[in-house]
Scaffold this motif. Structure first.
Motif: not given
Length: 815
Positions: A701-707, A709-711
Motif C-alpha cells: 500500500e501507499t502511505p496515503r492508502v495505509t493512513t 485504512r488506519l483512520i
C-alpha cells in the motif's frame, strides 16, 4: 499467542495444580512459593524459546537451564553469583543426601528442611519440563498424566493416614484442563467442525463424541476419588504394610504415628544423631523443674501407642485452671514462671511447655490448647525461633497421698479410653503377678514401675530385637533391652492391663544447668515417659527408663530411682526441699550435673544462633531479574521510540535554495535531506505502532492508502485522524515529491495517533503493546532469521570451498 505457547503456559499451571497433594507432606507453604517461582521461570524460558522459533532441543535446554538457575537462586551454596558453579552441584548433592536422612528422621507433615524442599522443587521442576514437552511439543497431553501422577504417588507412599481427597481433585482438575485445552487448540487449527449432518458447528458446540469423552473423564475421576472412601480396608493394603510398621507408634524405632507429628520416629531420630545440637534454653524460677512436655500418645494397639490429633480452643479464650482437676485437700499447687527460647532448628507444631500451664505470652502465630491431652498446638505456626513466657503450676503430693486415690468406675469415659489395650496373655500374666498383693491403684503402678530395674535384668540400649513370634511388648519384657520409647510404652501397656488409665508423654529432660536458674536442652534430651491418671490428682508422671542412661533425667518422691530408692517425703519434684523431693540423677540431690549432656563447651554457648540465610534475598533478586528480563522488549521499544521522537521534532521551515537558481530544480540542501529522514523515521514509528496494536500492515500500500485504512478501520477521529493523515502526507512527500515536508510536528502527530489507537484497543492489546511489544519481537525474529540465512550461506560457501580440496577430487585429477 500461538497454540503451542498457550499450551505451554497451561501445562505449567496444570503441573502446579498436580503438585497440590504435597500440601499434606509439608507443614508450611514454603515449598509452594519456591515451586511457583521455579515453574514460572521454566514456562517463561519455554515461551521465549518458542517465540524465537528455537528447535525442540534448544527449547529443552532453555527449560533445563531455567530449572538450574531457579534451584541456584533458591538453594545457594554461597559461592556462586546467580549462575551455577561446580560448588553448586556439590551443594545440591549434599542437599539430596540430607533429604535421604530427613526422610528417616521425620514424620509427616515435615518441617521446612532444605534437603526436602530441594528434592520437592527439583521434582516439580522436572515434571514441569516433561509435561511441557509432551503437551506443547509432541502434542501428547494424555501421556503428561504419568509424570503428574508421579507427584501424587509421593503422599500415597508416605502418608500415615488415608491421603486427603481434596488435593487429588485439584490435581485431576489440572489434568482435565490440559486435555480440554489441547482439544480446543486442535479444533482451532483445523477450522470449524463438521458433524456429518449437513451443517458445520461452532468451535465450542459439543459433538456427541466429545461429550461422551468428557463424561468418561468425569466418571473416571469420581471413581478414583470415591472408591477409596467406600473401601474400609484401603489403609491396610500392600503399600501400607510396606511403608509402615503399623497404624500406631511402634515400640521399635521404625514405628509411625497417625497424628500431626510422628512422635516416636522423631524421638528415635534425635537419639541416634551423632552431633549434639542445642535446641531449647529455659530460664525458670523453679529450683528443681521437671520435664518439658509437648505431646502424648494415647491409642494403644498391637504395634504400640499412637497419638490422636489434638483438638481444643484457641489460646485467646484462655487456659483452664489445672488445680480444678484435683481435690484441694489432696494436692497443693505452686505457681512458677519460665522463659523458653526455641532454636530455629526445632520446627514442630506442638509447643514444649511444663505441665499444667496457666498462661503463655509472646508466642508468634495462632495456637490452641487441648485440655484432654494438655498440649499446645498449631495448625500452621511452628516452634522454630520462638521465645515465650509460660506461667505454670507444679503439684505437690506424697506417695501416701497418692494411695488415697480411688479406682475409676469402669463406666467412666476416661477409664474406657485410657485402659483400652489389646489382649496379650504374656503381658497379662506378668501384670497379674506383679499386682497380686497390691490394694491401691498407686501401689499397683509402683509395683509395675519398680519391676523395670537392673536387678530384674532390664538395661538401656538404643537397639532392640524381636523374638519373631512374640508381640513387641512381650518381646521387650523378655529381652529387657531398649530405650525410653520401649520403657514408656511397655509401662503404659502394663498399667492399662492392670485397669488403670495411662498414656505416653513426649518432651525433653531438663538438660544441663548453665547457672542458678537456666538450663540448656539439646537433641540428646529428647525423652518419653508414662503418665498415669489417679482420681483426685490428675495425670501423674512415672519415668521407668533407667535414670543413669538418660541425660538430664530427674526422679520424684512418688516415683524414685529404682536403682537407688530414696526415702519418701511429703512433696513432689520441684517444690520445697531440694534432694528430699527429687533428684537430678542417681545420686544427685541439689542440681543436675554440669555438662551431663556430654556436650562440653558447645553447650555453654547457649542456644545455637541462627546464622541467617541469603535465600530470601536471592529469591527476591531472582524475581527482580526475571521481571527485568521480561521487560527487555518494552525497554527496547521505549528507547527506539525516544530516538525516533528526538529526530522528528518539528521546527521552522528553512529557506529553500537550489543548485542553479532555476525554479523546479531538485533541492540538495542538508535541510531537505534531514526532512526526508525525519519523515521516514516517523513513518517507521507509525508502522511499529500499528504492529503493536495489532493493526494489519500491507507493504504494497501507499502511505496515503495505509493512513486512510488506519483512520477508517480503527475509528480515528478529530486530532488522531488529522495526525495520521499528516504522517501519511509527510512520508508520501519524502518518497515521491521533489520537495519534502519541512517544519511539521511529526512527534506530536505520533503521540496523537498512539493515543487514538490505545483508546480503541482492548485492555489485553494495550497491555501487550506496553509490556511485550510485538514490533520488537518481530524485529528480533526477522533479525535471527536473517542471521541464520547468512550463516547458512556462509556454511554453504565454506563447504563448497572445502570440497575443492577434497582428497577424492585431488586423486581423481591426479589420475
Amino acid at each position: 499467542m500461538t497454540g503451542r505457547r498457550r499450551l505451554g503456559l497451561i501445562a505449567a499451571a496444570a503441573t502446579l495444580l498436580a503438585a497440590a497433594p504435597l500440601s499434606s507432606i509439608f507443614d508450611s507453604w514454603t515449598w509452594l512459593f519456591q515451586s511457583i517461582l521455579t515453574v514460572v521461570l521454566i514456562a517463561g524460558a519455554a515461551v521465549a524459546a518458542r517465540t524465537l522459533r528455537f528447535p525442540t532441543w534448544a527449547q529443552t535446554v532453555a527449560m533445563i537451564f531455567a530449572l538450574a538457575l531457579a534451584l541456584t537462586w533458591i538453594f545457594p551454596s554461597g559461592k556462586e553469583l546467580l549462575i551455577p558453579q561446580p560448588a553448586t552441584l556439590t551443594h545440591f548433592a549434599d542437599l539430596i543426601r540430607q533429604a535421604g536422612e530427613d526422610t528417616r528422621s521425620y514424620g509427616v507433615p515435615v518441617p521446612d528442611r532444605d534437603g526436602l524442599l530441594f528434592v520437592a522443587v527439583l521434582g516439580i521442576g522436572a515434571v514441569a519440563i516433561v509435561v511441557d514437552l509432551l503437551t506443547a511439543v509432541f502434542r501428547r497431553p494424555a501421556l503428561a498424566g504419568l509424570p503428574m501422577l508421579a507427584i501424587y504417588s509421593i503422599p500415597v507412599a508416605v502418608y500415615l493416614d488415608s491421603v486427603p481427597v481434596f488435593p487429588f481433585i485439584i490435581g485431576a482438575t489440572g489434568y482435565m484442563w490440559l486435555l480440554v485445552a489441547d482439544n480446543v487448540d486442535r479444533v482451532r487449527r483445523f477450522g470449524r467442525r463438521f458433524t456429518g449432518d449437513g451443517r458445520d458447528v461452532d468451535v465450542w458446540e459439543p459433538s456427541p463424541l466429545a461429550s461422551a469423552g468428557r463424561r468418561l473423564g468425569m466418571v473416571g475421576v469420581l471413581v478414583a476419588v470415591l472408591l477409596p472412601l467406600a473401601v474400609p480396608t484401603v489403609s491396610g493394603g500392600l503399600l501400607t504394610r510396606l511403608t509402615q510398621s503399623g497404624s500406631g507408634i511402634g515400640l521399635g524405632p521404625g514405628g509411625t504415628g497417625n497424628g500431626q507429628i510422628n512422635l516416636f520416629a522423631a524421638l528415635s531420630g534425635q537419639l541416634t544423631q551423632n552431633a549434639t545440637i542445642n535446641i531449647i534454653k529455659v530460664r525458670t524460677n523453679e529450683r528443681e523443674p521437671f520435664y518439658l512436655r509437648f505431646g502424648v500418645a494415647d491409642v494403644l494397639n498391637a504395634d504400640g501407642v499412637g497419638n490422636t490429633a489434638p483438638r481444643g480452643n484457641p489460646m485467646s479464650e484462655g487456659l483452664p485452671d489445672p488445680s480444678t482437676q484435683a481435690s484441694s485437700d489432696r494436692a497443693n499447687y505452686t505457681e512458677y514462671q519460665a522463659v523458653i527460647e526455641v532454636a530455629d532448628g526445632l520446627r514442630q507444631k506442638m509447643l514444649p511447655v511444663y505441665s499444667y500451664p496457666t498462661g503463655v505470652e509472646g508466642l508468634k502465630g495462632n495456637w490452641s490448647y487441648d485440655g484432654g491431652q494438655q498440649v499446645l498446638y498449631s495448625g500452621r505456626a511452628t516452634t522454630g525461633d520462638q521465645k515465650y513466657t509460660v506461667t505454670y503450676l507444679r503439684p505437690r503430693y506424697t506417695a501416701a497421698q497418692l494411695r488415697t486415690a480411688e479406682p475409676l468406675d469402669e463406666s467412666d469415659a476416661l477409664y474406657r479410653q485410657y485402659t483400652a489395650a489389646p489382649a496379650d496373655e504374656a503381658v497379662q500374666t506378668k501384670v497379674d503377678e506383679l499386682i497380686e498383693d497390691q490394694d491401691t491403684d498407686y501401689d499397683k503402678v509402683r509395683a509395675i514401675y519398680d519391676s523395670f530395674s537392673s536387678e530384674n535384668g532390664f538395661k538401656y540400649n538404643l537397639s532392640t530385637q524381636n523374638t519373631g513370634t512374640a508381640s513387641d511388648i512381650a518381646a521387650f519384657l523378655e529381652n529387657k533391652s531398649g530405650f525410653c520409647q520401649q520403657y514408656a510404652a511397655a509401662m503404659t501397656w502394663m498399667v492399662r492391663a492392670a485397669g488403670i488409665p495411662a498414656r505416653v508423654a513426649f518432651g525433653f529432660t531438663r538438660g544441663t544447668a548453665l547457672d542458678d536458674n537456666t538450663y540448656q536442652i539439646t537433641n540428646r534430651n529428647a525423652h518419653a515417659w508414662t503418665e498415669v491418671y489417679l482420681d483426685g490428682f490428675g495425670w501423674v508422671p512415672f519415668d521407668a527408663t533407667p535414670a543413669g542412661n538418660v541425660q538430664g533425667s530427674t526422679r520424684s518422691a512418688w516415683a524414685p530411682d529404682v536403682e537407688s530408692p530414696a526415702p519418701e517425703v511429703s512433696s513432689s519434684a520441684g517444690t520445697t526441699a531440694p534432694g528430699a523431693e527429687s533428684s537430678a540423677a542417681p545420686g544427685g540431690v541439689e542440681r543436675p550435673e554440669q555438662a551431663n549432656d556430654g556436650g562440653g563447651t558447645a553447650l555453654d554457648e547457649g542456644v545455637v544462633p541462627d546464622d541467617g540465610s541469603w535465600t530470601p534475598l536471592l529469591v527476591v533478586a531472582g524475581i527482580a531479574l526475571f521481571l527485568a528480563i521480561l521487560l527487555i522488549p518494552a525497554f527496547r521499544r521505549a528507547l527506539l521510540r525516544r530516538r525516533r521522537h528526538a529526530v522528528t521534532t518539528g521546527g521552522p521551515a528553512p529557506a529553500v535554495s537550489s543548485t542553479s537558481g532555476v525554479a523546479g530544480d531538485i533541492t540538495v540542501t542538508t535541510e531537505s535531506v534531514r526532512a526526508r529522514e525525519d519523515a521516514h523515521a516517523a513513518w517507521d514509528e507509525l508502522i511499529d505502532t500499528m504492529v503493536d496494536f495489532r493493526v494489519p500492515v500491507d507493504p504494497t500500500e501507499t502511505p496515503r492508502v495505509t493512513t486512510q485504512r488506519l483512520i477508517r478501520d480503527n475509528l480515528l477521529t478529530d486530532n488522531p485522524a488529522e495526525a495520521a493523515a499528516l504522517l501519511g502526507r509527510a512520508e508520501e512527500r519524502a518518497r515521491y515529491a521533489r520537495q519534502p515536508m519541512q517544519g511539521a510536528e511529526l512527534t506530536a502527530a505520533l503521540r496523537q495517533v498512539r493515543t487514538g489507537l490505545a483508546g480503541t484497543a482492548t485492555f489485553r492489546t494495550k497491555a501487550r503493546a506496553m509490556l511485550i511489544p510485538p514490533s520488537v519481537l518481530l524485529s528480533w525474529r526477522l533479525t535471527i532469521a536473517d542471521q541464520s540465512g547468512r550463516a547458512a550461506e556462509a556454511m554453504s560457501r565454506l563447504r563448497e570451498s572445502a570440497s575443492r580440496f577434497s582428497p577424492r577430487r585431488l586423486l581423481s585429477r591426479a589420475r
